[in-house]
Design a protein around this motif. Sequence first.
Motif, mmCIF file in Angstrom:
data_model
loop_
_atom_site.group_PDB
_atom_site.id
_atom_site.type_symbol
_atom_site.label_atom_id
_atom_site.label_comp_id
_atom_site.label_asym_id
_atom_site.label_seq_id
_atom_site.Cartn_x
_atom_site.Cartn_y
_atom_site.Cartn_z
ATOM 1 N N ARG A 78 0.685 -1.727 0.149
ATOM 2 C CA ARG A 78 -0.120 -0.279 0.499
ATOM 3 C C ARG A 78 0.256 1.524 0.331
ATOM 4 N N LYS A 79 1.746 1.475 0.489
ATOM 5 C CA LYS A 79 2.878 2.573 0.611
ATOM 6 C C LYS A 79 3.358 2.692 -0.813
ATOM 7 N N VAL A 80 4.113 2.026 -0.925
ATOM 8 C CA VAL A 80 4.454 1.822 -2.248
ATOM 9 C C VAL A 80 3.435 2.608 -3.710
ATOM 10 N N SER A 146 9.131 -4.665 -4.002
ATOM 11 C CA SER A 146 9.360 -4.418 -5.121
ATOM 12 C C SER A 146 8.820 -4.916 -6.562
ATOM 13 N N ASP A 147 8.055 -5.291 -6.323
ATOM 14 C CA ASP A 147 7.478 -5.536 -8.173
ATOM 15 C C ASP A 147 6.586 -4.627 -8.812
ATOM 16 N N LEU A 148 6.479 -3.046 -7.852
ATOM 17 C CA LEU A 148 5.734 -2.177 -8.927
ATOM 18 C C LEU A 148 5.951 -2.250 -10.040
ATOM 19 N N ILE A 152 3.055 -2.525 -12.692
ATOM 20 C CA ILE A 152 2.779 -1.283 -13.401
ATOM 21 C C ILE A 152 2.454 -2.069 -15.344
ATOM 22 N N SER A 153 3.603 -2.637 -15.713
ATOM 23 C CA SER A 153 3.663 -3.425 -16.821
ATOM 24 C C SER A 153 2.551 -4.493 -17.253
ATOM 25 N N ASN A 154 1.412 -4.900 -15.627
ATOM 26 C CA ASN A 154 0.941 -5.824 -16.233
ATOM 27 C C ASN A 154 0.181 -5.121 -16.575
ATOM 28 N N MET A 155 -0.951 -4.329 -15.615
ATOM 29 C CA MET A 155 -1.787 -3.351 -16.015
ATOM 30 C C MET A 155 -1.337 -2.272 -17.583
ATOM 31 N N GLN A 156 -0.562 -1.902 -17.861
ATOM 32 C CA GLN A 156 -0.240 -1.890 -19.446
ATOM 33 C C GLN A 156 -0.775 -3.191 -20.261
#
Length: 166
Positions: A78-80, A146-148, A152-156
Amino acid sequence: MIKAALSVLLVLVTVSSTFGKYIPKTGRRIPQTLSRGWGDQLIWAQTYEEALYWARSRNKPLMVLFHLEDCPHSQALRKVFSDDNELQKTLDEDFIILNLVYETTDKHLSPDGQYVPRIIFVDPTMTVRADITGRYANRMYAYEPSDLKLLISNMQKAKKLLKSEL
């Protein structure tokens, strides 16, 4: 003299706190309790059924985030998650979002078990995108701080699949 210095310091703190956070095109929004700290400036669906309706009617993918308030892994993510402007902007513009602290009755949202944090994508045809996974074989939809970049790539990928398949 001290009073003037404190006044200047207070103004600087106030001004600096408004910079750095993503602000949607429509302006600052009233924080919602539905965000639960995952992005107060975002509009969150209240229920899974409402989120599915919005996804279908607005032709946007749905991102369902399962978490627990007292889970240290959920808190770290949640923080990142809430601090990343690129992620917040993409969510605001291109996704319907729902965060849940309870399981739904739809068993398609837990294809490999019920654990947190877990992020599942659903396209506007109400198809759960089981093919968009994280990096873990035993918890396919889990993400760590660390998987952010992967998230983001999966969202794209969810957005790209939306355009190419529908």
